[in-house]
Design an enzyme around this catalytic site. Structure first.
Site, PDB file in Angstrom:
ATOM      1  N   SER A  85      35.277  43.995  25.496  1.00  0.00           N
ATOM      2  CA  SER A  85      34.089  44.184  24.674  1.00  0.00           C
ATOM      3  C   SER A  85      32.932  43.356  25.234  1.00  0.00           C
ATOM      4  CB  SER A  85      34.428  43.834  23.218  1.00  0.00           C
ATOM      5  OG  SER A  85      33.438  44.300  22.339  1.00  0.00           O
ATOM      6  N   ASP A 177      24.446  31.701  13.444  1.00  0.00           N
ATOM      7  CA  ASP A 177      22.988  31.867  13.526  1.00  0.00           C
ATOM      8  C   ASP A 177      22.584  32.430  14.891  1.00  0.00           C
ATOM      9  OD1 ASP A 177      22.603  30.930  10.955  1.00  0.00           O
ATOM     10  OD2 ASP A 177      22.209  28.863  11.584  1.00  0.00           O
ATOM     11  N   HIS A 239      39.411  49.848  19.210  1.00  0.00           N
ATOM     12  CA  HIS A 239      38.627  48.939  20.038  1.00  0.00           C
ATOM     13  C   HIS A 239      39.362  47.628  20.301  1.00  0.00           C
ATOM     14  CE1 HIS A 239      35.164  47.136  21.879  1.00  0.00           C
ATOM     15  NE2 HIS A 239      35.065  46.209  20.950  1.00  0.00           N
TER      16      HIS A 239
END
Length: 259
Positions: A85, A177, A239
């Site tokens: 990925s 964040d 996936h």
């Protein structure tokens, strides 16, 4: 440098580096890495902003590729490289820009194309940020709370592997964040830097047969950048093929590296 989990002794064969995907860690690949280390040294990485690796505000693929390059350079020789990925895009970027560091390349369920899964990934980040964790003492209670926003049990189990209940205070092993701010770049495939060229080494593109991340129309793009690419599907996997069908993924990787 990136945090590395090493498996197995040094051998005459090139070490195998494993670069996990978004929300993944070297620990997630532990069993596969241990089994593959019967033949060679295996190094499972935590990517930046994940696991025990450093946090940074920026999270681009040239930077991720440079992070992996630093580990290979510390090894002192070219390595085989497996990326899943997000880690697959970082691995591809490294192979295209510094091919001398990569002996053989395995890309798991990823193509060099932009994706449009932002809402799903953004929702997971939002769910983790919103989860009340300061008073948690058990993973079962964490799973119960997270189930209010993340309905799939497998996804919850995967994410909760990176919730550190031993820390004081309890924390996620993600820089949420930074991942949220950089999500558009993570899903994208950037323009290649000057000097990049097709990777002429052996390459295996593994995919989950049930995954939407690998499509036949991507093969032409892959072949243009990786002219010696082979393609192999893992039946019954999506996936997260390494979690869903670990023995089949492990066997495919081992057979490719043994050629």
């Amino acid at each position: 440098m990136l945090h590395v989990i090493a498996h197995g002794p040094e051998t005459a064969l090139p070490p195998l580096l494993i670069a996990p995907g978004l929300f993944g860690s070297g620990r997630n690949w532990g069993v596969i890495a241990k089994h593959l280390s019967a033949a060679r040294r295996v190094l499972a990485l935590d990517m930046r902003n994940h696991g025990e690796s450093f946090w940074a505000e920026s999270h681009t693929y040239p930077e991720l590729a440079a992070d992996i390059a630093g580990v290979i350079e510390a090894e002192g020789r070219a390595c085989d490289l497996l990326g899943h990925s997000m880690g697959g895009k970082a691995a591809m970027m490294l192979a295209l820009t510094r091919p001398g560091l990569v002996e053989r390349l395995v890309v798991a369920d990823m193509a060099p194309v932009p994706y449009r899964h932002g809402a799903a990934h953004g929702g997971l980040i939002a769910a983790m940020k919103a989860l009340k964790i300061d008073d948690l003492t058990t993973r079962g209670e964490a799973d119960r709370r997270l189930a209010e926003t993340v309905t799939d049990p497998g996804t919850r189990a995967f994410l909760l592997q990176s919730l550190d209940l031993r820390a004081a205070p309890v924390r996620w092993k993600f820089n949420l964040d930074a991942l949220q701010a950089n999500l558009p770049d993570i899903l994208d495939w950037p323009a290649l830097p000057a000097g990049a060229k097709p990777y002429e080494g052996p390459a295996l593109f593994l995919s989950g047969a049930n995954s939407e991340y690998m499509r036949d129309e991507y093969n032409e793009k892959i072949r243009a950048l990786f002219p010696h690419a082979d393609f192999q599907g893992i039946e019954g996997a999506g996936h997260w093929l390494h979690a869903e069908k670990p023995r089949q993924v492990e066997a495919a990787i081992a057979a490719f590296l043994a050629r």
